[in-house]
Scaffold this motif. Structure first.
Motif, PDB file in Angstrom:
ATOM      1  N   LYS A 302      30.604   7.866  -7.149  1.00 33.85           N
ATOM      2  CA  LYS A 302      31.417   9.039  -7.454  1.00 33.85           C
ATOM      3  C   LYS A 302      31.211   9.550  -8.875  1.00 33.85           C
ATOM      4  O   LYS A 302      31.722  10.620  -9.237  1.00 33.85           O
ATOM      5  CB  LYS A 302      32.899   8.730  -7.211  1.00 33.85           C
ATOM      6  N   GLN A 303      30.444   8.832  -9.667  1.00 28.59           N
ATOM      7  CA  GLN A 303      30.058   9.325 -10.989  1.00 28.59           C
ATOM      8  C   GLN A 303      28.886  10.299 -10.905  1.00 28.59           C
ATOM      9  O   GLN A 303      28.544  10.954 -11.893  1.00 28.59           O
ATOM     10  CB  GLN A 303      29.679   8.151 -11.911  1.00 28.59           C
ATOM     11  N   LEU A 304      28.269  10.382  -9.711  1.00 29.07           N
ATOM     12  CA  LEU A 304      27.094  11.232  -9.506  1.00 29.07           C
ATOM     13  C   LEU A 304      27.518  12.554  -8.887  1.00 29.07           C
ATOM     14  O   LEU A 304      28.085  12.599  -7.795  1.00 29.07           O
ATOM     15  CB  LEU A 304      26.080  10.536  -8.601  1.00 29.07           C
ATOM     16  N   GLU A 305      27.217  13.633  -9.570  1.00 24.89           N
ATOM     17  CA  GLU A 305      27.608  14.965  -9.085  1.00 24.89           C
ATOM     18  C   GLU A 305      27.034  15.257  -7.700  1.00 24.89           C
ATOM     19  O   GLU A 305      27.730  15.783  -6.823  1.00 24.89           O
ATOM     20  CB  GLU A 305      27.134  16.034 -10.072  1.00 24.89           C
ATOM     21  N   GLU A 306      25.765  14.912  -7.492  1.00 26.27           N
ATOM     22  CA  GLU A 306      25.132  15.239  -6.215  1.00 26.27           C
ATOM     23  C   GLU A 306      25.673  14.388  -5.070  1.00 26.27           C
ATOM     24  O   GLU A 306      25.664  14.818  -3.923  1.00 26.27           O
ATOM     25  CB  GLU A 306      23.612  15.079  -6.322  1.00 26.27           C
ATOM     26  N   PHE A 307      26.163  13.191  -5.371  1.00 26.90           N
ATOM     27  CA  PHE A 307      26.832  12.399  -4.333  1.00 26.90           C
ATOM     28  C   PHE A 307      28.140  13.057  -3.933  1.00 26.90           C
ATOM     29  O   PHE A 307      28.457  13.167  -2.740  1.00 26.90           O
ATOM     30  CB  PHE A 307      27.099  10.975  -4.814  1.00 26.90           C
ATOM     31  N   ASN A 308      28.927  13.496  -4.905  1.00 23.56           N
ATOM     32  CA  ASN A 308      30.202  14.139  -4.590  1.00 23.56           C
ATOM     33  C   ASN A 308      30.008  15.399  -3.763  1.00 23.56           C
ATOM     34  O   ASN A 308      30.828  15.714  -2.899  1.00 23.56           O
ATOM     35  CB  ASN A 308      30.958  14.464  -5.885  1.00 23.56           C
ATOM     36  N   ARG A 309      28.932  16.119  -4.008  1.00 23.65           N
ATOM     37  CA  ARG A 309      28.654  17.325  -3.213  1.00 23.65           C
ATOM     38  C   ARG A 309      28.403  16.948  -1.751  1.00 23.65           C
ATOM     39  O   ARG A 309      28.716  17.728  -0.847  1.00 23.65           O
ATOM     40  CB  ARG A 309      27.457  18.074  -3.774  1.00 23.65           C
ATOM     41  N   ALA A 310      27.855  15.764  -1.531  1.00 26.61           N
ATOM     42  CA  ALA A 310      27.619  15.299  -0.160  1.00 26.61           C
ATOM     43  C   ALA A 310      28.846  14.629   0.437  1.00 26.61           C
ATOM     44  O   ALA A 310      29.105  14.750   1.641  1.00 26.61           O
ATOM     45  CB  ALA A 310      26.443  14.319  -0.141  1.00 26.61           C
ATOM     46  N   TYR A 311      29.631  13.955  -0.365  1.00 30.48           N
ATOM     47  CA  TYR A 311      30.724  13.096   0.112  1.00 30.48           C
ATOM     48  C   TYR A 311      32.036  13.839   0.346  1.00 30.48           C
ATOM     49  O   TYR A 311      32.769  13.533   1.291  1.00 30.48           O
ATOM     50  CB  TYR A 311      30.936  11.973  -0.907  1.00 30.48           C
ATOM     51  N   LEU A 312      32.335  14.791  -0.498  1.00 31.60           N
ATOM     52  CA  LEU A 312      33.629  15.457  -0.422  1.00 31.60           C
ATOM     53  C   LEU A 312      33.643  16.537   0.656  1.00 31.60           C
ATOM     54  O   LEU A 312      32.659  17.248   0.837  1.00 31.60           O
ATOM     55  CB  LEU A 312      33.976  16.079  -1.779  1.00 31.60           C
ATOM     56  N   PRO A 313      34.761  16.682   1.376  1.00 33.79           N
ATOM     57  CA  PRO A 313      34.833  17.696   2.435  1.00 33.79           C
ATOM     58  C   PRO A 313      34.577  19.111   1.938  1.00 33.79           C
ATOM     59  O   PRO A 313      34.058  19.952   2.667  1.00 33.79           O
ATOM     60  CB  PRO A 313      36.264  17.552   2.956  1.00 33.79           C
ATOM     61  N   ASN A 314      34.929  19.376   0.678  1.00 30.25           N
ATOM     62  CA  ASN A 314      34.688  20.691   0.088  1.00 30.25           C
ATOM     63  C   ASN A 314      33.582  20.643  -0.956  1.00 30.25           C
ATOM     64  O   ASN A 314      33.547  21.466  -1.879  1.00 30.25           O
ATOM     65  CB  ASN A 314      35.982  21.231  -0.532  1.00 30.25           C
ATOM     66  N   GLY A 315      32.678  19.692  -0.818  1.00 26.25           N
ATOM     67  CA  GLY A 315      31.612  19.506  -1.804  1.00 26.25           C
ATOM     68  C   GLY A 315      30.616  20.640  -1.855  1.00 26.25           C
ATOM     69  O   GLY A 315      29.993  20.880  -2.903  1.00 26.25           O
ATOM     70  N   LEU A 316      30.454  21.333  -0.743  1.00 32.50           N
ATOM     71  CA  LEU A 316      29.542  22.485  -0.668  1.00 32.50           C
ATOM     72  C   LEU A 316      30.234  23.611   0.077  1.00 32.50           C
ATOM     73  O   LEU A 316      31.003  23.375   1.011  1.00 32.50           O
ATOM     74  CB  LEU A 316      28.253  22.125   0.080  1.00 32.50           C
ATOM     75  N   THR A 317      29.930  24.841  -0.330  1.00 28.65           N
ATOM     76  CA  THR A 317      30.348  25.995   0.458  1.00 28.65           C
ATOM     77  C   THR A 317      29.291  26.278   1.516  1.00 28.65           C
ATOM     78  O   THR A 317      28.163  25.779   1.448  1.00 28.65           O
ATOM     79  CB  THR A 317      30.509  27.238  -0.419  1.00 28.65           C
ATOM     80  N   LEU A 318      29.658  27.097   2.495  1.00 25.94           N
ATOM     81  CA  LEU A 318      28.720  27.455   3.555  1.00 25.94           C
ATOM     82  C   LEU A 318      27.443  28.057   2.985  1.00 25.94           C
ATOM     83  O   LEU A 318      26.336  27.762   3.451  1.00 25.94           O
ATOM     84  CB  LEU A 318      29.394  28.439   4.519  1.00 25.94           C
ATOM     85  N   ASP A 319      27.574  28.879   1.968  1.00 20.45           N
ATOM     86  CA  ASP A 319      26.403  29.525   1.359  1.00 20.45           C
ATOM     87  C   ASP A 319      25.528  28.536   0.597  1.00 20.45           C
ATOM     88  O   ASP A 319      24.349  28.829   0.342  1.00 20.45           O
ATOM     89  CB  ASP A 319      26.845  30.637   0.408  1.00 20.45           C
ATOM     90  N   GLU A 320      26.099  27.382   0.226  1.00 21.72           N
ATOM     91  CA  GLU A 320      25.332  26.407  -0.564  1.00 21.72           C
ATOM     92  C   GLU A 320      24.555  25.420   0.291  1.00 21.72           C
ATOM     93  O   GLU A 320      23.711  24.689  -0.240  1.00 21.72           O
ATOM     94  CB  GLU A 320      26.284  25.635  -1.485  1.00 21.72           C
ATOM     95  N   PHE A 321      24.823  25.380   1.595  1.00 24.65           N
ATOM     96  CA  PHE A 321      24.188  24.369   2.449  1.00 24.65           C
ATOM     97  C   PHE A 321      22.673  24.359   2.278  1.00 24.65           C
ATOM     98  O   PHE A 321      22.056  23.307   2.104  1.00 24.65           O
ATOM     99  CB  PHE A 321      24.526  24.608   3.920  1.00 24.65           C
TER     100      PHE A 321
END
Length: 351
Positions: A302-321
């Motif tokens: 969870k210290q890794l930004e790119e992991f949080n983008r994958a792990y969190l339910p709102n880590g990415l928006t639809l446009d960011e997929f």
């Protein structure tokens, strides 16, 4: 008893699929409890390279019978041919389970990943190839939009090029909308079997690459658990929400990508070489789907930004997929693999 067969015998909700359309590999998988298979242009390319003597005359025959066809048209004829051939091995399972198992996945043209209408039209075409088809498309913004329409059309989807909890939720919600539209119109959903892939090993690959590029020092073993953590978080949400889509784990890199999901209502699409490794292992077959990730590992991840983008339910928006690093790496591989398939076919055409 082989470990994969023991897995499916003890935990029948945990499905094993063969990550290939090779008939020889699929037969081995079925003998070990397998109930599905998948294709994409890269898989077809690898099968053709490995088994070229088995397919060469049929390839030449298609080229001869279609003198005006492009190499792209021939490529898709071969994709369909290999898929049709493998589908016959699964048809008895498909019939016995009323379509809930025994399917083979065909992947839409990766070049269409930005266009909902092209994805949908190609999905409809591929779905008509065999009765036990399942249709894969990338989980881009256009792909999510297409999944609702495919589902409404009665197509069992397999969302691929997917690495994140946000993508998995978007797919499940799109499928729910499509199913609801069918039910509202009195259309059956009894035989449908939608799945959503999370390419666990490619999550690990991408985070390792990202850490290296950013000079981030982290224990190597921790990064082996990143994809597992993402899948388990998505699985928890799927169970809480009661989604009718089943999660599918793909891209195998280590034992955890199999033995950490045993006991779940989940699909494990395993390449042949990893099936051999798992079957010869000494791991105890016990339910692990609800076993938590090591708290220290998860804290470090969870210290890794790119992991949080994958792990969190709102880590990415639809446009960011379609701009997430793992999506870009995988899409480029799929596109390059398709080009290589066309190059292989070209050798038999330009002579």
């Amino acid at each position: 008893m082989n470990k994969l067969l023991e897995t499916t015998k003890n935990y029948p909700m945990t499905e094993i699929w063969n990550d290939s359309c090779s008939v020889q590999e699929l037969k081995y998988c079925i003998e070990n409890g397998g109930v599905g298979a998948t294709t994409n242009p890269v898989i077809v390319l690898n099968v053709l390279k490995k088994e070229l003597p088995l397919w060469e005359e049929q390839l030449k025959g298609i080229i001869k019978d279609k003198p005006h066809a492009t190499e792209d048209e021939i490529a898709w004829d071969m994709i369909k041919l290999l898929g049709k051939t493998a589908s016959k091995e699964l048809l008895p399972i498909f019939n016995q389970t009323n379509g809930k198992q025994g399917r083979i996945s065909f992947q839409t043209n990766a070049k269409f990943y930005r266009n909902k209408d092209l994805l949908l039209s190609h999905a409809i075409e591929l779905a008509s190839t065999v009765e036990n088809s399942q249709i894969k498309a990338p989980t881009s913004k256009a792909g999510v939009e297409a999944f609702e329409e495919m589902t409404y059309q009665g197509i069992s989807i397999n969302a691929t090029v997917s690495f994140t909890v946000a993508q998995a939720i978007a797919v499940a919600e799109a499928v729910e909308r499509g199913l609801a539209r069918r039910i509202k119109e009195g259309l059956s959903i009894d035989t449908m079997n939608p799945v959503c892939t999370i390419m666990a090993g490619r999550v690990d690959d991408y985070l390792k690459k990202d850490c290296k590029e950013k000079g981030i020092l982290i224990e190597p073993e921790i990064l082996e658990w990143a994809g597992v953590a993402v899948v388990k978080n998505a699985y928890r949400i799927y169970q809480e929400k009661g989604y009718r889509t089943t999660l599918l784990v793909a891209a195998y890199r280590n034992p955890y990508h199999w033995n950490q999901f045993i006991g779940g209502k989940i699909v494990l699409t395993i390449p042949y070489d990893w099936q051999l490794k798992y079957n010869s292992s000494c791991y105890e077959i016990t339910s692990t789907i609800d076993s938590p990730i090591n708290a220290v590992y998860l804290q470090q991840l969870k210290q890794l930004e790119e992991f949080n983008r994958a792990y969190l339910p709102n880590g990415l928006t639809l446009d960011e997929f379609e701009h997430y690093g793992a999506f870009l790496d995988t899409m480029n591989q799929f596109l390059n693999g398709y080009d290589e398939l066309c190059k292989l076919i070209r050798k038999y055409m330009v002579i």
